[in-house]
Design a protein around this motif. Structure first.
Motif, PDB file in Angstrom:
ATOM      1  N   ARG A 156       0.847  -1.201   0.000  1.00 58.50           N
ATOM      2  CA  ARG A 156       0.000   0.000   0.000  1.00 58.50           C
ATOM      3  C   ARG A 156       0.879   1.246   0.000  1.00 58.50           C
ATOM      4  O   ARG A 156       2.108   1.147   0.069  1.00 58.50           O
ATOM      5  CB  ARG A 156      -0.940   0.002   1.208  1.00 58.50           C
ATOM      6  N   CYS A 157       0.238   2.404  -0.052  1.00 61.92           N
ATOM      7  CA  CYS A 157       0.973   3.667  -0.077  1.00 61.92           C
ATOM      8  C   CYS A 157       1.907   3.752   1.133  1.00 61.92           C
ATOM      9  O   CYS A 157       1.482   3.482   2.265  1.00 61.92           O
ATOM     10  CB  CYS A 157       0.004   4.842  -0.065  1.00 61.92           C
ATOM     11  N   PRO A 158       3.171   4.141   0.939  1.00 56.93           N
ATOM     12  CA  PRO A 158       4.114   4.187   2.057  1.00 56.93           C
ATOM     13  C   PRO A 158       3.919   5.370   2.996  1.00 56.93           C
ATOM     14  O   PRO A 158       4.582   5.455   4.023  1.00 56.93           O
ATOM     15  CB  PRO A 158       5.476   4.273   1.349  1.00 56.93           C
ATOM     16  N   ILE A 159       3.019   6.286   2.626  1.00 60.74           N
ATOM     17  CA  ILE A 159       2.737   7.435   3.489  1.00 60.74           C
ATOM     18  C   ILE A 159       1.455   7.151   4.252  1.00 60.74           C
ATOM     19  O   ILE A 159       0.390   6.979   3.643  1.00 60.74           O
ATOM     20  CB  ILE A 159       2.583   8.720   2.662  1.00 60.74           C
ATOM     21  N   PRO A 160       1.510   7.081   5.584  1.00 64.75           N
ATOM     22  CA  PRO A 160       0.304   6.762   6.367  1.00 64.75           C
ATOM     23  C   PRO A 160      -0.821   7.763   6.108  1.00 64.75           C
ATOM     24  O   PRO A 160      -0.578   8.953   5.887  1.00 64.75           O
ATOM     25  CB  PRO A 160       0.800   6.847   7.822  1.00 64.75           C
ATOM     26  N   ARG A 161      -2.051   7.281   6.156  1.00 67.83           N
ATOM     27  CA  ARG A 161      -3.208   8.147   5.898  1.00 67.83           C
ATOM     28  C   ARG A 161      -3.261   9.356   6.841  1.00 67.83           C
ATOM     29  O   ARG A 161      -3.560  10.477   6.387  1.00 67.83           O
ATOM     30  CB  ARG A 161      -4.498   7.326   6.024  1.00 67.83           C
ATOM     31  N   PRO A 162      -2.955   9.218   8.143  1.00 67.18           N
ATOM     32  CA  PRO A 162      -2.967  10.409   9.006  1.00 67.18           C
ATOM     33  C   PRO A 162      -1.979  11.483   8.555  1.00 67.18           C
ATOM     34  O   PRO A 162      -2.254  12.680   8.705  1.00 67.18           O
ATOM     35  CB  PRO A 162      -2.582   9.846  10.379  1.00 67.18           C
ATOM     36  N   VAL A 163      -0.843  11.076   7.995  1.00 77.71           N
ATOM     37  CA  VAL A 163       0.135  12.045   7.496  1.00 77.71           C
ATOM     38  C   VAL A 163      -0.423  12.759   6.269  1.00 77.71           C
ATOM     39  O   VAL A 163      -0.335  13.989   6.141  1.00 77.71           O
ATOM     40  CB  VAL A 163       1.472  11.351   7.167  1.00 77.71           C
ATOM     41  N   LEU A 164      -1.008  12.003   5.348  1.00 74.97           N
ATOM     42  CA  LEU A 164      -1.626  12.609   4.166  1.00 74.97           C
ATOM     43  C   LEU A 164      -2.710  13.601   4.576  1.00 74.97           C
ATOM     44  O   LEU A 164      -2.784  14.718   4.052  1.00 74.97           O
ATOM     45  CB  LEU A 164      -2.219  11.533   3.259  1.00 74.97           C
ATOM     46  N   ASP A 165      -3.553  13.192   5.526  1.00 75.79           N
ATOM     47  CA  ASP A 165      -4.650  14.056   5.959  1.00 75.79           C
ATOM     48  C   ASP A 165      -4.138  15.332   6.611  1.00 75.79           C
ATOM     49  O   ASP A 165      -4.664  16.425   6.365  1.00 75.79           O
ATOM     50  CB  ASP A 165      -5.553  13.293   6.937  1.00 75.79           C
ATOM     51  N   ARG A 166      -3.115  15.204   7.441  1.00 73.30           N
ATOM     52  CA  ARG A 166      -2.605  16.378   8.143  1.00 73.30           C
ATOM     53  C   ARG A 166      -2.011  17.389   7.172  1.00 73.30           C
ATOM     54  O   ARG A 166      -2.108  18.605   7.381  1.00 73.30           O
ATOM     55  CB  ARG A 166      -1.556  15.968   9.177  1.00 73.30           C
ATOM     56  N   LEU A 167      -1.402  16.890   6.102  1.00 68.05           N
ATOM     57  CA  LEU A 167      -0.772  17.781   5.135  1.00 68.05           C
ATOM     58  C   LEU A 167      -1.698  18.182   3.991  1.00 68.05           C
ATOM     59  O   LEU A 167      -1.305  18.933   3.100  1.00 68.05           O
ATOM     60  CB  LEU A 167       0.481  17.109   4.556  1.00 68.05           C
ATOM     61  N   GLY A 168      -2.928  17.676   3.992  1.00 67.27           N
ATOM     62  CA  GLY A 168      -3.863  18.011   2.924  1.00 67.27           C
ATOM     63  C   GLY A 168      -3.467  17.417   1.591  1.00 67.27           C
ATOM     64  O   GLY A 168      -3.616  18.044   0.538  1.00 67.27           O
ATOM     65  N   LEU A 169      -2.971  16.155   1.605  1.00 66.64           N
ATOM     66  CA  LEU A 169      -2.508  15.494   0.394  1.00 66.64           C
ATOM     67  C   LEU A 169      -3.352  14.271   0.081  1.00 66.64           C
ATOM     68  O   LEU A 169      -4.038  13.739   0.952  1.00 66.64           O
ATOM     69  CB  LEU A 169      -1.044  15.057   0.556  1.00 66.64           C
ATOM     70  N   ARG A 170      -3.285  13.815  -1.168  1.00 67.38           N
ATOM     71  CA  ARG A 170      -3.930  12.571  -1.557  1.00 67.38           C
ATOM     72  C   ARG A 170      -2.943  11.723  -2.337  1.00 67.38           C
ATOM     73  O   ARG A 170      -2.023  12.258  -2.989  1.00 67.38           O
ATOM     74  CB  ARG A 170      -5.182  12.834  -2.388  1.00 67.38           C
ATOM     75  N   ALA A 171      -3.138  10.420  -2.296  1.00 67.72           N
ATOM     76  CA  ALA A 171      -2.245   9.485  -2.984  1.00 67.72           C
ATOM     77  C   ALA A 171      -3.054   8.620  -3.938  1.00 67.72           C
ATOM     78  O   ALA A 171      -4.102   8.080  -3.567  1.00 67.72           O
ATOM     79  CB  ALA A 171      -1.521   8.608  -1.970  1.00 67.72           C
ATOM     80  N   ILE A 172      -2.561   8.485  -5.175  1.00 72.39           N
ATOM     81  CA  ILE A 172      -3.203   7.640  -6.183  1.00 72.39           C
ATOM     82  C   ILE A 172      -2.151   6.678  -6.728  1.00 72.39           C
ATOM     83  O   ILE A 172      -1.062   7.107  -7.140  1.00 72.39           O
ATOM     84  CB  ILE A 172      -3.787   8.488  -7.325  1.00 72.39           C
ATOM     85  N   ARG A 173      -2.472   5.399  -6.734  1.00 73.23           N
ATOM     86  CA  ARG A 173      -1.549   4.398  -7.271  1.00 73.23           C
ATOM     87  C   ARG A 173      -1.573   4.459  -8.800  1.00 73.23           C
ATOM     88  O   ARG A 173      -2.621   4.368  -9.417  1.00 73.23           O
ATOM     89  CB  ARG A 173      -1.936   2.996  -6.801  1.00 73.23           C
ATOM     90  N   LEU A 174      -0.391   4.622  -9.400  1.00 68.43           N
ATOM     91  CA  LEU A 174      -0.292   4.718 -10.847  1.00 68.43           C
ATOM     92  C   LEU A 174      -0.063   3.370 -11.513  1.00 68.43           C
ATOM     93  O   LEU A 174      -0.353   3.201 -12.694  1.00 68.43           O
ATOM     94  CB  LEU A 174       0.856   5.661 -11.239  1.00 68.43           C
ATOM     95  N   GLY A 175       0.474   2.425 -10.767  1.00 61.45           N
ATOM     96  CA  GLY A 175       0.757   1.123 -11.349  1.00 61.45           C
ATOM     97  C   GLY A 175       1.912   0.454 -10.632  1.00 61.45           C
ATOM     98  O   GLY A 175       2.456   0.980  -9.662  1.00 61.45           O
ATOM     99  N   GLY A 176       2.278  -0.708 -11.115  1.00 63.03           N
ATOM    100  CA  GLY A 176       3.368  -1.455 -10.510  1.00 63.03           C
ATOM    101  C   GLY A 176       4.155  -2.207 -11.559  1.00 63.03           C
ATOM    102  O   GLY A 176       3.745  -2.289 -12.724  1.00 63.03           O
ATOM    103  N   THR A 177       5.285  -2.741 -11.155  1.00 59.97           N
ATOM    104  CA  THR A 177       6.102  -3.540 -12.064  1.00 59.97           C
ATOM    105  C   THR A 177       6.706  -4.727 -11.331  1.00 59.97           C
ATOM    106  O   THR A 177       7.209  -4.572 -10.212  1.00 59.97           O
ATOM    107  CB  THR A 177       7.220  -2.702 -12.717  1.00 59.97           C
ATOM    108  N   PHE A 178       6.635  -5.889 -11.965  1.00 58.45           N
ATOM    109  CA  PHE A 178       7.303  -7.076 -11.446  1.00 58.45           C
ATOM    110  C   PHE A 178       8.710  -7.191 -12.017  1.00 58.45           C
ATOM    111  O   PHE A 178       9.465  -8.085 -11.618  1.00 58.45           O
ATOM    112  CB  PHE A 178       6.494  -8.336 -11.788  1.00 58.45           C
ATOM    113  N   ARG A 179       9.044  -6.287 -12.941  1.00 58.22           N
ATOM    114  CA  ARG A 179      10.378  -6.308 -13.545  1.00 58.22           C
ATOM    115  C   ARG A 179      11.336  -5.461 -12.727  1.00 58.22           C
ATOM    116  O   ARG A 179      12.090  -4.627 -13.228  1.00 58.22           O
ATOM    117  CB  ARG A 179      10.305  -5.823 -14.985  1.00 58.22           C
TER     118      ARG A 179
END
Length: 205
Positions: A156-179
């Protein structure tokens, strides 16, 4: 066949990981597949661009391939062994050998602010207060509409949700790679609302 440069980079990472596994999260450099994924939304229009924890410059090369000039890049690398490699490979980039938590005190001033940031920092191994200081410094220096691109080996996102909320930020997963070893995901971190100077200084203090 493994190139001499790739072998040298892997050796740098392995030695640095042995010396400080919390600062260097992997025993090998990031793959080109991950580099393409984390830089795919960044281009020359975002100049200047900030890179946190560039290591031996895998993401840096990808940013240049995306159209950014070396002189458009500000590379923040706390490891002197990696900073030395970066100065040889990217001589016209701005290279700061500092802790990313001190960004607010050390970033060069630009008329419009940075347009984007790319991070290879091991946020999962850092205390939340340090993560907040890093993010506050990044977004204070960033112009409206800019984003931070962060990769992680976790589920999951490495930034905890309380940190995102406190700073007024949002996180969206763009994708991943197994390579990549280990497999990795990339998140876009952006503002939900502007971060005030009072908030930022309270967080950093």
């Amino acid at each position: 066949m493994i190139s001499i440069c790739a072998y040298s980079d892997s050796l740098h990472f392995f030695r640095s990981w042995l010396a400080n596994p919390l600062r260097v999260a992997s025993v090998t450099p990031s793959s080109r597949s991950l580099a393409r994924l984390i830089t795919r939304e960044v281009g020359a229009r975002h100049a200047p661009v900030l890179e946190l924890g560039p290591g031996t410059g895998v993401f840096t090369r990808a940013l240049i391939e995306r159209g950014l000039r070396e002189e458009d890049l500000v590379l923040v690398e706390s490891g002197p062994e990696f900073a030395s490699v970066l100065r040889q490979r990217f001589p016209t980039a701005t290279i700061l050998t500092i802790d990313a938590a001190r960004l607010g005190d050390s970033l060069p001033q630009t008329p419009s602010g940075i347009g984007a940031a790319v991070s290879g920092l091991p946020l999962l191994s850092m205390p939340p207060r340090k993560v907040m200081a890093i993010l506050a410094g990044v977004f204070l220096a960033m112009r409206p509409g800019g984003s931070l691109y962060q990769f992680t080996y976790g589920p999951r996102c490495p930034i905890p949700r309380p940190v995102l909320d406190r700073l007024g930020l949002r996180a969206i997963r763009l994708g991943g790679t197994f390579r990549n070893f280990p497999p990795a995901s990339v998140y876009r971190i952006s503002r939900r609302q502007p971060l005030s100077l009072a908030q930022a200084f309270a967080i950093r203090g």
